[in-house]
Design an enzyme around this catalytic site. Sequence first.
Site, PDB file in Angstrom:
ATOM      1  N   CYS A 133      -5.858 -24.756  50.135  1.00 49.85           N
ATOM      2  CA  CYS A 133      -6.391 -24.875  51.492  1.00 49.85           C
ATOM      3  C   CYS A 133      -5.282 -25.219  52.481  1.00 49.85           C
ATOM      4  CB  CYS A 133      -7.494 -25.939  51.504  1.00 49.85           C
ATOM      5  SG  CYS A 133      -8.197 -26.194  53.149  1.00 49.85           S
ATOM      6  N   CYS A 136      -6.377 -27.700  55.185  1.00 49.21           N
ATOM      7  CA  CYS A 136      -6.444 -29.112  54.768  1.00 49.21           C
ATOM      8  C   CYS A 136      -5.042 -29.710  54.607  1.00 49.21           C
ATOM      9  CB  CYS A 136      -7.154 -29.252  53.415  1.00 49.21           C
ATOM     10  SG  CYS A 136      -8.578 -28.200  53.205  1.00 49.21           S
ATOM     11  N   ASP A 137      -4.132 -28.966  53.988  1.00 47.74           N
ATOM     12  CA  ASP A 137      -2.851 -29.559  53.571  1.00 47.74           C
ATOM     13  C   ASP A 137      -1.649 -29.123  54.398  1.00 47.74           C
ATOM     14  OD1 ASP A 137      -4.211 -30.880  51.572  1.00 47.74           O
ATOM     15  OD2 ASP A 137      -3.980 -29.239  50.146  1.00 47.74           O
TER      16      ASP A 137
END
Length: 306
Positions: A133, A136-137
């Site tokens: 992701c 997300c990261d």
Amino acid sequence: METRDLVIVGGGPAGLTAGLYAARARLDVVLYERLSPGGQVLSTDWVENWPGAVEGVSGFDLADKMRDHALKFGLEIVSREISGLSAEGGRLLLHHHGGQVTAKAVILAMGASPANLGIPGEARLTGKGVSYCGTCDGPFYRDQTVVCFGGGDTAAEEAIFLTRFARKVYLAHRRDQLRAAAVLQERVLANEKIEVLWSHAPVSINGENGVQSVTMRNLKTGEQFDLPCDGAFVFVGTRPSTGFCAGAVELDQQGFIKTFGDQKTSMPGVFAAGDCCGKLLRQIVVAAGEGATAAYAAQRYLEEHE
Ligand code: NAP
């Protein structure tokens, strides 16, 4: 034992739209979601093909609004993981950790989750530099170098997103043509931070406590080399989250639920919608449409079996 007219399993766009339609039809309906509602949309930075959202909409906001919209019409959403589905005495049984729920009709909308590469180092370094992701990261990779794997819409979108943070983004694809939408391909190729490694496959992801390099193979020449990087992002498709219903409804070879018109499955009273179904196109708008159809088909089924 608790008996409901309709149980929806999964709270992504398919499940939430089914819930909205069922609640508006005043059915006795509950939606079970193991995490928070939203599904894969929650980890999508920006959605620009949701009709009417001309400027685009953040995935998080869209998921939030879909949930609020269904709640407004009275949908009950419960945090619960369903682990089994069976039929008994004309009723459908949904199994969970704390027991069972009986339903007259069920909509399966569990969606899908990212597929993995299955190469050495991937599992060991997941969460330590291997990610599924970018949204997300991505912020962890400011001014660093990352490698993305895959050639679909997700890989293209996420590679572009990662250029907001990373100094350099390699996009390694096993063929010499991307399958992503043309507009995304154009953006990938025009982005100076992205270098596409055509016809390259990852062999292993290397590092002790974090990603230090990826061993790549050039599929045209057979040459193998280590590509130094700080993060490896895997976007090689999705796997349906259909494990628990494998023995109950018919699945295709990849594990997606087979539907037979109006989102019916092979099990009477059980409908399916969204990314957990076998089909050509996996998009939010398709999932929402299938959710609406499944809710209406379930309503008709309930009326016919009163
Ligand atoms: P996808 O379309 O299935 O693409 C997967 C990519 O990974 C393909 O390019 C495939 O290569 C590659 N791949 C698969 N297995 C591999 C392996 N073992 N090693 C290396 N590469 C591998 O998956 P996706 O991009 O996650 O998209 C899933 C669905 O969601 C699609 O229907 C997509 O259209 C949709 N989606 C839409 C949007 C949007 O509309 N904005 C955004 C994200 C996702 P090949 O090309 O050689 O098969």
